[in-house]
Design an enzyme around this catalytic site. Structure first.
Site, PDB file in Angstrom:
ATOM      1  N   ASP A  29      20.709  52.518  26.028  1.00 49.66           N
ATOM      2  CA  ASP A  29      20.919  53.128  27.333  1.00 49.66           C
ATOM      3  C   ASP A  29      19.900  52.465  28.268  1.00 49.66           C
ATOM      4  O   ASP A  29      18.931  51.865  27.802  1.00 49.66           O
ATOM      5  CB  ASP A  29      20.674  54.636  27.221  1.00 49.66           C
ATOM      6  CG  ASP A  29      20.763  55.335  28.564  1.00 49.66           C
ATOM      7  OD1 ASP A  29      21.708  55.056  29.321  1.00 49.66           O
ATOM      8  OD2 ASP A  29      19.879  56.169  28.844  1.00 49.66           O
ATOM      9  N   ASP A  66      18.657  53.727  31.959  1.00 45.61           N
ATOM     10  CA  ASP A  66      17.738  54.593  32.704  1.00 45.61           C
ATOM     11  C   ASP A  66      17.063  55.600  31.775  1.00 45.61           C
ATOM     12  O   ASP A  66      17.727  56.316  31.025  1.00 45.61           O
ATOM     13  CB  ASP A  66      18.497  55.322  33.808  1.00 45.61           C
ATOM     14  CG  ASP A  66      19.128  54.353  34.812  1.00 45.61           C
ATOM     15  OD1 ASP A  66      18.568  53.259  35.003  1.00 45.61           O
ATOM     16  OD2 ASP A  66      20.174  54.701  35.388  1.00 45.61           O
TER      17      ASP A  66
HETATM   18 MG   LIG Z   1      19.321  57.577  30.249  1.00 47.65          MG
END
Ligand SMILES: [Mg+2]
Ligand SMILES: [Zn+2]
Length: 177
Positions: free
Chosen positions: A7, A9
């Site tokens: 992932d 962020d």
């Molecule tokens: Mg995230």
């Protein structure tokens, strides 16, 4: 091939409730770029799968997203690493698309693009939806406590077999020793 799915962020860079809308707002979490480089050096292909509903909300456009990822790659190159591909979902939740995590669409696309079996492939994220999408395709869910990770841990209900590490650097230690 050895693959890791990240992932973005809250894992590679600091997250923001206001979304990351410009290259200036994109700031790496200390140690994360080095951790990706260590994966590369250990022979891993590293790809990113990221929900970017800010695009669907009109907060940023595709060219800005590309500019953000160019900044990421540039800084990562200085650390000796690279992301092999970025997969993103630009949709808002109300569209009920098949790519927005926790749906597994992006991971299935990764499997197809790289012609790889996702069984036990590490998928590292800070939100429950990252872990759930990983679990749906048989990947190995790994939670990091950066970004929303601490809150995700406190909320409980993690998929069976989820491993938990302080940050990306520690998660990578578990993979490459
Ligand atoms: Mg995230
Ligand atoms: Zn989508």
């Amino acid at each position: 091939m050895k693959l890791v799915i990240l992932d973005r962020d809250g894992v590679i860079n600091y997250d923001s409730e206001q979304f990351i809308k410009s290259p200036e707002e994109w700031k790496p979490i200390p140690g994360s770029l080095n951790a990706i480089a260590r994966l590369n050096h250990a022979g891993y292909t590293v790809v990113v799968a990221t929900n970017q509903s800010g695009i669907g909300r009109g907060l940023l456009d595709m060219s800005t997203l590309t500019a953000i990822h160019e900044k990421l790659q540039k800084m990562l190159l200085l650390a000796g690493g690279k992301i092999d591909a970025f997969f993103y979902c630009p949709h808002t939740a109300d569209l009920k698309c098949s790519c927005r995590k926790p749906e597994p669409g992006m991971l299935l696309e990764i499997a197809s693009r790289f012609d790889v079996d996702l069984n036990r492939v590490p998928a590292i994220g800070d939100s429950l939806r990252d872990l759930v999408s990983a679990r749906k395709v048989g990947a190995k869910p790994i939670l990091v406590l950066t970004g929303k990770g601490q809150k995700t841990l406190e909320n409980g209900g993690l998929p069976e077999g989820t491993e938990v590490y302080a940050d990306l650097s520690e998660a990578v230690n578990s993979l490459v020793g």
